[in-house]
Design a protein around this motif. Structure first.
Motif, PDB file in Angstrom:
ATOM      1  N   ILE A 112     -18.440  -7.237  34.037  1.00  0.00           N
ATOM      2  CA  ILE A 112     -17.326  -7.924  33.366  1.00  0.00           C
ATOM      3  C   ILE A 112     -16.094  -7.028  33.239  1.00  0.00           C
ATOM      4  O   ILE A 112     -14.978  -7.442  33.577  1.00  0.00           O
ATOM      5  CB  ILE A 112     -17.779  -8.479  31.999  1.00  0.00           C
ATOM      6  CG1 ILE A 112     -18.769  -9.628  32.216  1.00  0.00           C
ATOM      7  CG2 ILE A 112     -16.589  -8.960  31.180  1.00  0.00           C
ATOM      8  CD1 ILE A 112     -19.459 -10.097  30.947  1.00  0.00           C
ATOM      9  N   PRO A 113     -16.222  -5.772  32.757  1.00  0.00           N
ATOM     10  CA  PRO A 113     -15.017  -4.929  32.680  1.00  0.00           C
ATOM     11  C   PRO A 113     -14.413  -4.622  34.040  1.00  0.00           C
ATOM     12  O   PRO A 113     -13.192  -4.454  34.162  1.00  0.00           O
ATOM     13  CB  PRO A 113     -15.533  -3.643  32.015  1.00  0.00           C
ATOM     14  CG  PRO A 113     -16.779  -4.051  31.296  1.00  0.00           C
ATOM     15  CD  PRO A 113     -17.392  -5.102  32.160  1.00  0.00           C
ATOM     16  N   ALA A 114     -15.257  -4.539  35.089  1.00  0.00           N
ATOM     17  CA  ALA A 114     -14.746  -4.213  36.427  1.00  0.00           C
ATOM     18  C   ALA A 114     -14.010  -5.378  37.054  1.00  0.00           C
ATOM     19  O   ALA A 114     -13.033  -5.185  37.790  1.00  0.00           O
ATOM     20  CB  ALA A 114     -15.895  -3.775  37.328  1.00  0.00           C
ATOM     21  N   LEU A 115     -14.438  -6.600  36.771  1.00  0.00           N
ATOM     22  CA  LEU A 115     -13.837  -7.788  37.384  1.00  0.00           C
ATOM     23  C   LEU A 115     -12.775  -8.360  36.463  1.00  0.00           C
ATOM     24  O   LEU A 115     -12.864  -9.492  35.968  1.00  0.00           O
ATOM     25  CB  LEU A 115     -14.932  -8.817  37.691  1.00  0.00           C
ATOM     26  CG  LEU A 115     -16.000  -8.323  38.676  1.00  0.00           C
ATOM     27  CD1 LEU A 115     -17.091  -9.355  38.862  1.00  0.00           C
ATOM     28  CD2 LEU A 115     -15.368  -7.954  40.018  1.00  0.00           C
ATOM     29  N   ALA A 116     -11.773  -7.559  36.214  1.00  0.00           N
ATOM     30  CA  ALA A 116     -10.669  -7.925  35.319  1.00  0.00           C
ATOM     31  C   ALA A 116      -9.359  -7.486  35.935  1.00  0.00           C
ATOM     32  O   ALA A 116      -9.292  -6.454  36.616  1.00  0.00           O
ATOM     33  CB  ALA A 116     -10.854  -7.267  33.949  1.00  0.00           C
ATOM     34  N   ALA A 117      -8.335  -8.288  35.708  1.00  0.00           N
ATOM     35  CA  ALA A 117      -6.995  -7.952  36.197  1.00  0.00           C
ATOM     36  C   ALA A 117      -6.409  -6.809  35.371  1.00  0.00           C
ATOM     37  O   ALA A 117      -6.890  -6.501  34.277  1.00  0.00           O
ATOM     38  CB  ALA A 117      -6.093  -9.178  36.118  1.00  0.00           C
ATOM     39  N   GLU A 118      -5.372  -6.176  35.924  1.00  0.00           N
ATOM     40  CA  GLU A 118      -4.727  -5.061  35.234  1.00  0.00           C
ATOM     41  C   GLU A 118      -3.762  -5.586  34.175  1.00  0.00           C
ATOM     42  O   GLU A 118      -2.545  -5.433  34.262  1.00  0.00           O
ATOM     43  CB  GLU A 118      -4.013  -4.170  36.239  1.00  0.00           C
ATOM     44  CG  GLU A 118      -4.939  -3.276  37.027  1.00  0.00           C
ATOM     45  CD  GLU A 118      -5.765  -2.388  36.111  1.00  0.00           C
ATOM     46  OE1 GLU A 118      -5.185  -1.643  35.313  1.00  0.00           O
ATOM     47  OE2 GLU A 118      -6.999  -2.449  36.197  1.00  0.00           O
ATOM     48  N   VAL A 119      -4.326  -6.228  33.164  1.00  0.00           N
ATOM     49  CA  VAL A 119      -3.537  -6.725  32.036  1.00  0.00           C
ATOM     50  C   VAL A 119      -3.332  -5.574  31.056  1.00  0.00           C
ATOM     51  O   VAL A 119      -4.280  -4.811  30.788  1.00  0.00           O
ATOM     52  CB  VAL A 119      -4.276  -7.904  31.357  1.00  0.00           C
ATOM     53  CG1 VAL A 119      -3.563  -8.336  30.092  1.00  0.00           C
ATOM     54  CG2 VAL A 119      -4.406  -9.062  32.334  1.00  0.00           C
ATOM     55  N   PRO A 120      -2.123  -5.407  30.528  1.00  0.00           N
ATOM     56  CA  PRO A 120      -1.872  -4.296  29.591  1.00  0.00           C
ATOM     57  C   PRO A 120      -2.807  -4.349  28.389  1.00  0.00           C
ATOM     58  O   PRO A 120      -3.244  -5.419  27.962  1.00  0.00           O
ATOM     59  CB  PRO A 120      -0.410  -4.517  29.169  1.00  0.00           C
ATOM     60  CG  PRO A 120       0.189  -5.293  30.287  1.00  0.00           C
ATOM     61  CD  PRO A 120      -0.884  -6.173  30.818  1.00  0.00           C
ATOM     62  N   GLY A 121      -3.109  -3.173  27.856  1.00  0.00           N
ATOM     63  CA  GLY A 121      -3.917  -3.090  26.647  1.00  0.00           C
ATOM     64  C   GLY A 121      -5.405  -3.002  26.884  1.00  0.00           C
ATOM     65  O   GLY A 121      -6.196  -3.341  25.989  1.00  0.00           O
ATOM     66  N   ARG A 122      -5.817  -2.547  28.080  1.00  0.00           N
ATOM     67  CA  ARG A 122      -7.259  -2.437  28.345  1.00  0.00           C
ATOM     68  C   ARG A 122      -7.908  -1.598  27.243  1.00  0.00           C
ATOM     69  O   ARG A 122      -7.492  -0.468  26.979  1.00  0.00           O
ATOM     70  CB  ARG A 122      -7.508  -1.798  29.705  1.00  0.00           C
ATOM     71  CG  ARG A 122      -9.001  -1.577  30.014  1.00  0.00           C
ATOM     72  CD  ARG A 122      -9.218  -0.937  31.369  1.00  0.00           C
ATOM     73  NE  ARG A 122      -9.154  -1.908  32.440  1.00  0.00           N
ATOM     74  CZ  ARG A 122     -10.206  -2.588  32.914  1.00  0.00           C
ATOM     75  NH1 ARG A 122     -11.402  -2.395  32.359  1.00  0.00           N
ATOM     76  NH2 ARG A 122     -10.048  -3.443  33.890  1.00  0.00           N
ATOM     77  N   PRO A 123      -8.974  -2.114  26.606  1.00  0.00           N
ATOM     78  CA  PRO A 123      -9.603  -1.382  25.495  1.00  0.00           C
ATOM     79  C   PRO A 123     -10.521  -0.279  25.985  1.00  0.00           C
ATOM     80  O   PRO A 123     -10.838  -0.185  27.177  1.00  0.00           O
ATOM     81  CB  PRO A 123     -10.397  -2.485  24.790  1.00  0.00           C
ATOM     82  CG  PRO A 123     -10.734  -3.446  25.889  1.00  0.00           C
ATOM     83  CD  PRO A 123      -9.556  -3.430  26.831  1.00  0.00           C
ATOM     84  N   ASP A 124     -10.958   0.532  25.051  1.00  0.00           N
ATOM     85  CA  ASP A 124     -11.955   1.551  25.360  1.00  0.00           C
ATOM     86  C   ASP A 124     -13.208   0.869  25.886  1.00  0.00           C
ATOM     87  O   ASP A 124     -13.649  -0.167  25.355  1.00  0.00           O
ATOM     88  CB  ASP A 124     -12.277   2.342  24.092  1.00  0.00           C
ATOM     89  CG  ASP A 124     -13.380   3.367  24.322  1.00  0.00           C
ATOM     90  OD1 ASP A 124     -13.093   4.429  24.880  1.00  0.00           O
ATOM     91  OD2 ASP A 124     -14.534   3.069  23.948  1.00  0.00           O
ATOM     92  N   ALA A 125     -13.794   1.443  26.939  1.00  0.00           N
ATOM     93  CA  ALA A 125     -14.940   0.812  27.605  1.00  0.00           C
ATOM     94  C   ALA A 125     -16.125   0.623  26.659  1.00  0.00           C
ATOM     95  O   ALA A 125     -16.794  -0.415  26.688  1.00  0.00           O
ATOM     96  CB  ALA A 125     -15.356   1.644  28.816  1.00  0.00           C
ATOM     97  N   MET A 126     -16.389   1.585  25.804  1.00  0.00           N
ATOM     98  CA  MET A 126     -17.529   1.483  24.898  1.00  0.00           C
ATOM     99  C   MET A 126     -17.330   0.367  23.880  1.00  0.00           C
ATOM    100  O   MET A 126     -18.258  -0.390  23.565  1.00  0.00           O
ATOM    101  CB  MET A 126     -17.746   2.822  24.181  1.00  0.00           C
ATOM    102  CG  MET A 126     -19.003   2.854  23.329  1.00  0.00           C
ATOM    103  SD  MET A 126     -19.269   4.464  22.532  1.00  0.00           S
ATOM    104  CE  MET A 126     -19.469   5.509  23.970  1.00  0.00           C
ATOM    105  N   ILE A 127     -16.106   0.224  23.390  1.00  0.00           N
ATOM    106  CA  ILE A 127     -15.811  -0.832  22.417  1.00  0.00           C
ATOM    107  C   ILE A 127     -15.957  -2.202  23.071  1.00  0.00           C
ATOM    108  O   ILE A 127     -16.524  -3.135  22.487  1.00  0.00           O
ATOM    109  CB  ILE A 127     -14.392  -0.651  21.846  1.00  0.00           C
ATOM    110  CG1 ILE A 127     -14.328   0.624  21.002  1.00  0.00           C
ATOM    111  CG2 ILE A 127     -13.977  -1.864  21.017  1.00  0.00           C
ATOM    112  CD1 ILE A 127     -12.941   0.997  20.536  1.00  0.00           C
TER     113      ILE A 127
END
Length: 454
Positions: A112-127
């Motif tokens: 899910i985190p990998a298949l995401a567009a480069e939208v501003p505000g990407r959160p910390d991966a662990m969160i």
């Protein structure tokens, strides 16, 4: 959408201090700096090439995301990958075991985190992973309340998730395969882990085919070889009968309560080839324990351990049908007199739980896998030489099961009977234990010599 044609590209940069996402593509859109990191230089080069190609074709770039129109998540009447992943997990929930649910979610935490567009505000991966694990990938009545930080992370994922249809592109699928090939810490993932996650992605896309999102599974079009996994038992882990007896005799010497209570469980794993979760749910009514001679276990249930959020009961241990067996299907296992005696002694000493289980804590609970492991490792220190302790010999309680099956095969028990007792198919049995069939080499060599002498 605010767009511009003012785009400039830099070169790919490498950060030698990073083990993952070490290759960075930098460019500017309307004089605003943009960047994206990749694990390999090939992926970074491919992404930069796509950007340049879009600019050459005269596409406008979105100022907010820095991406050309063709690379933005399009308006789509179809589901996003996140939405489809949620429906995939929930659709399988009722018929899946707790460990299967957990395995499905574990794969999706990478995808899910990998298949995401480069939208501003990407959160910390662990969160983001915690928001998905504790909320988004659970049924509505099991979802935990999210804190403000987690809620923001999940909102970002909902907004940025690529449409499911985007997985029809080879570039996007390779992003997915790259994501499942590394651990959350960025290290190379184990072969079995990668293969399991790839299988889940494949099955998810099969469901997308059923729902007419794709005409065929796009993953079948990708030339990608998964890492080779070890599928056979290493004979170096297999103990002989004398070593097994020494280990079982050492178990009661570990601790005041745990060791004495767990000896008979480990004995079931060795003498009856039970899986540890099968032994954990063994009940008095399942056993025929005569005062002399062979006895019998008629196994019907297992008691695997899983995280509470994935079980039906909300408990870590949950009784369920046997692995790869229909509901209420049983497995009959003759047991030797030595195991009959151990079980009779265990029952006389500790009795049974209220539900008839033989193996329980003093409060009628189930011992955790970590408790099993601790007792076993301490027993190994007492029973084995220092060199053997450092080796892979009987490194896990499960290796007792491997030792049992290997012993039966080498004793000349027909493979069909061994498979029946161990709960395997014959083909899996012979493939998994191929390297443990010792003691036959001289016989085989003699046959070859006889043929050569003719």
């Amino acid at each position: 959408m605010n767009t511009t044609y003012d785009v400039k590209f830099g070169e790919i940069q490498q950060r030698p201090d990073r083990k993952t996402a070490a290759f960075i593509v930098r460019w500017t859109v309307a004089r605003r700096p943009k960047s994206k990191s990749f694990r390999t230089k090939g992926l970074a080069s491919s992404f930069l090439s796509d950007l340049r190609q879009a600019a050459r074709l005269g596409e406008a770039f979105d100022v907010a995301t820095g991406l050309p129109a063709s690379m933005l998540a399009p308006e789509s009447s179809g589901p996003s990958f996140l939405e489809f992943a949620q429906s995939y997990v929930l659709g399988r929930w009722r018929s899946s075991a707790a460990r299967t649910r957990e395995t499905d979610a574990y794969a999706l935490l990478s995808l899910i985190p990998a298949l995401a567009a480069e939208v501003p505000g990407r959160p910390d991966a662990m969160i983001l992973r915690e928001a998905l694990r504790a909320h988004a990938l659970l049924p509505a009545d099991r979802r935990a309340d999210l804190g403000s930080v987690q809620a923001v992370a999940l909102h970002w994922a909902e907004k940025a998730s690529l449409p499911l249809s985007a997985l029809g592109e080879a570039r996007v699928l390779r992003m997915a395969l790259d994501a499942i090939s590394v651990t959350f810490a960025g290290k190379e993932a184990g072969a079995n882990t990668v293969r399991r996650k790839r299988a889940i992605l494949h099955h998810l896309l099969e469901q997308a085919v059923e729902q007419k999102v794709f005409t065929s599974n796009p993953l079948n079009e990708i030339k990608w070889a998964p890492p080779r996994a070890v599928t056979v038992v290493d004979p170096r882990t297999v103990v002989n009968p004398a070593q097994a007896k020494k280990l079982l005799d050492a178990v009661p010497k570990v601790g005041r309560k745990r060791g004495p209570r767990l000896k008979a469980l480990f004995a079931c794993v060795y003498y009856a080839a039970l899986r540890p979760e099968e032994a954990a749910d063994l009940r008095l009514n399942d056993c025929t324990l005569p005062r002399s001679g062979w006895g019998q276990i008629i196994l019907e249930r297992a008691r695997p351990q899983a995280t509470k959020r994935w079980t039906n009961s909300g408990e870590t241990h949950e009784s369920r049908s046997l692995k790869h067996r229909a509901h209420k299907e049983t497995r009959e296992i003759p047991i030797p007199p030595v195991l009959v005696a151990i079980l009779r002694e265990h029952i006389e000493t500790y009795g049974t739980a209220k539900d008839g289980r033989l193996f329980r804590t003093a409060s009628d609970g189930s011992y955790s896998s970590s408790a099993h492991s601790y007792v076993w490792q301490e027993a190994r220190k007492l029973a084995l030489t220092p060199a053997q302790v450092e080796s892979s010999l009987a490194a896990r309680p499960y290796d007792l099961r491997h030792a049992a099956v290997s012993l039966w095969l080498n004793a000349g028990v027909p493979a069909t009977e061994v498979a029946k007792r161990a709960g395997h198919s014959v083909d899996v049995l012979l493939r998994v234990y191929a390297k443990c069939l010792d003691g036959q080499q001289d016989h085989i060599n003699g046959k070859i010599n006889s043929a050569l002498d003719e």
